[in-house]
Design an enzyme around this catalytic site. Structure first.
Site, PDB file in Angstrom:
ATOM      1  N   GLU A   1      -9.650  -9.186   3.745  1.00  0.00           N
ATOM      2  CA  GLU A   1      -9.514  -7.725   3.188  1.00  0.00           C
ATOM      3  C   GLU A   1     -10.980  -7.649   2.176  1.00  0.00           C
ATOM      4  O   GLU A   1     -11.190  -8.060   1.756  1.00  0.00           O
ATOM      5  CB  GLU A   1      -8.815  -7.405   2.507  1.00  0.00           C
ATOM      6  CG  GLU A   1      -9.076  -6.061   1.356  1.00  0.00           C
ATOM      7  CD  GLU A   1      -7.770  -4.775   1.816  1.00  0.00           C
ATOM      8  OE1 GLU A   1      -8.221  -4.072   1.435  1.00  0.00           O
ATOM      9  OE2 GLU A   1      -6.737  -6.035   1.053  1.00  0.00           O
TER      10      GLU A   1
ATOM     11  N   LYS B   1       4.299 -10.988   3.760  1.00  0.00           N
ATOM     12  CA  LYS B   1       3.027 -11.510   3.207  1.00  0.00           C
ATOM     13  C   LYS B   1       2.710 -11.966   1.873  1.00  0.00           C
ATOM     14  O   LYS B   1       3.699 -11.663   0.935  1.00  0.00           O
ATOM     15  CB  LYS B   1       2.029 -10.219   3.840  1.00  0.00           C
ATOM     16  CG  LYS B   1       0.698 -10.289   3.583  1.00  0.00           C
ATOM     17  CD  LYS B   1      -0.397  -9.735   4.597  1.00  0.00           C
ATOM     18  CE  LYS B   1       0.069  -8.447   4.061  1.00  0.00           C
ATOM     19  NZ  LYS B   1      -1.113  -8.025   2.144  1.00  0.00           N
TER      20      LYS B   1
ATOM     21  N   ASP C   1       4.826  -7.017   2.758  1.00  0.00           N
ATOM     22  CA  ASP C   1       4.247  -7.696   1.519  1.00  0.00           C
ATOM     23  C   ASP C   1       5.173  -7.604   0.630  1.00  0.00           C
ATOM     24  O   ASP C   1       6.178  -7.451   0.181  1.00  0.00           O
ATOM     25  CB  ASP C   1       3.664  -6.701   0.840  1.00  0.00           C
ATOM     26  CG  ASP C   1       1.891  -7.194   1.562  1.00  0.00           C
ATOM     27  OD1 ASP C   1       2.121  -7.698   1.297  1.00  0.00           O
ATOM     28  OD2 ASP C   1       1.524  -5.554   1.204  1.00  0.00           O
TER      29      ASP C   1
ATOM     30  N   SER D   1       1.068  -1.437  -0.064  1.00  0.00           N
ATOM     31  CA  SER D   1      -0.050  -0.057   0.562  1.00  0.00           C
ATOM     32  C   SER D   1       0.996   1.188  -0.093  1.00  0.00           C
ATOM     33  O   SER D   1       0.323   1.897  -0.196  1.00  0.00           O
ATOM     34  CB  SER D   1      -0.922  -0.609   1.073  1.00  0.00           C
ATOM     35  OG  SER D   1       0.252  -0.112   2.169  1.00  0.00           O
TER      36      SER D   1
END
EC number: 2.1.2.11
Length: 285
Positions: A202, A133, A103, A65
């Protein structure tokens, strides 16, 4: 356990506990057994990470993100391994207690397990993260299995997977309908069986996320997945009111930092233009 309840041994609590060593996957597993809920935030730099670490946030996610809220990209897709390595190392340097999860960005593990191991190893060795992740269910299981066998903890990510935004056709709730719900449940159990230590869900219907949480022995982390998950995560710039424009429904803003920072910048600018800054006390003689 209600929101106000505390675990029997408060020293072991993920949030509000007294121990100062790094949080580990064992701590997260123990919290699941206690029924303890815990918070997770994203972080992309040492200074912000240090604030969250001092606030007691037990897990920080160096999310891709960063592409949207830190690097200026329209999506997470362009984020590179080099960028993730730099950001992850900064967050690790800025923390003492929080477990740092990074990530693996788009294109860093899709080729297969060997590519995933190479890039995950880089984040562990160069940046010092405690875990990585991966997005995706069945398609990412071979990667998860190899990483776990190699000693790298893996957090799985199901539901809306932003790296697949082009294939999904946008940002939509996932898992609606019986077939989609059963697939997500199968993916969740498969990720657990592959060795994932936690699972992010999510934009998943709250009832489905709660069912998944009950069916797994690993903790679940919700973002737009209702209150039934073991933990909750938000992108910090959304949480703190730094992100401009309309927020997703699942975001709650706990501050208005964008407005505060803008006010500070304008006050500084006025003082410079008016000659009020620097004053005598800010100068050397």
């Amino acid at each position: 356990m209600t929101h106000a309840q505390k675990p029997a041994d408060g020293s072991k609590a993920l949030y509000g506990g007294t121990q100062q060593r790094r949080i580990t996957v064992r701590d997260l597993a123990a919290a699941k057994e206690r029924g303890e809920k815990w918070p997770m935030l994203t972080a992309y730099d040492a200074m912000t990470a240090s604030v969250f670490d001092e606030a007691g946030i037990p897990v920080l996610l160096v999310g891709d993100s960063a592409g949207n809220c830190h690097l200026g990209y329209d999506t997470t897709v362009p984020v590179t391994m080099d960028e993730m390595a730099v950001l992850s190392a900064a967050v690790v340097r800025g923390t003492r207690r929080a477990m740092v999860v990074a990530d693996l960005p788009f294109g860093a593990y899709q080729e297969g397990p060997v590519q995933a191991l190479r890039n995950a190893t880089r984040l562990v060795k160069e940046a010092g993260v405690g875990a990585v992740k991966l997005e995706g269910g069945e398609r990412s299981l071979p990667q998860t299995e190899l990483l776990v066998r190699s000693g790298i903890p893996v957090m799985a990510h199901l539901g809306l997977t932003p790296q697949s935004v082009n294939a999904l056709g946008g940002y939509y709730v996932q898992g609606r309908g019986e077939e989609a719900a059963q697939q997500l449940l199968r993916d969740a159990k498969a990720a657990q069986d592959a060795g994932a230590f936690a699972l992010v869900m999510e934009m998943v219907p709250a009832e489905l996320a709660a069912e998944v949480t009950r069916s797994l022995h690993i903790p679940t982390v919700g973002i737009g997945a209702g209150a039934g998950c073991d933990a909750q995560v938000l992108v910090w710039t959304d949480m703190a009111g730094m992100t401009p424009g309309r927020m997703p429904r699942f975001v709650r803003q706990y501050a208005e930092l964008r407005a505060s920072l803008g006010d500070a910048a304008r006050e500084f600018a006025r003082d410079v233009v008016d000659g009020a800054f620097p004053a005598a006390e800010h100068s050397f003689h």
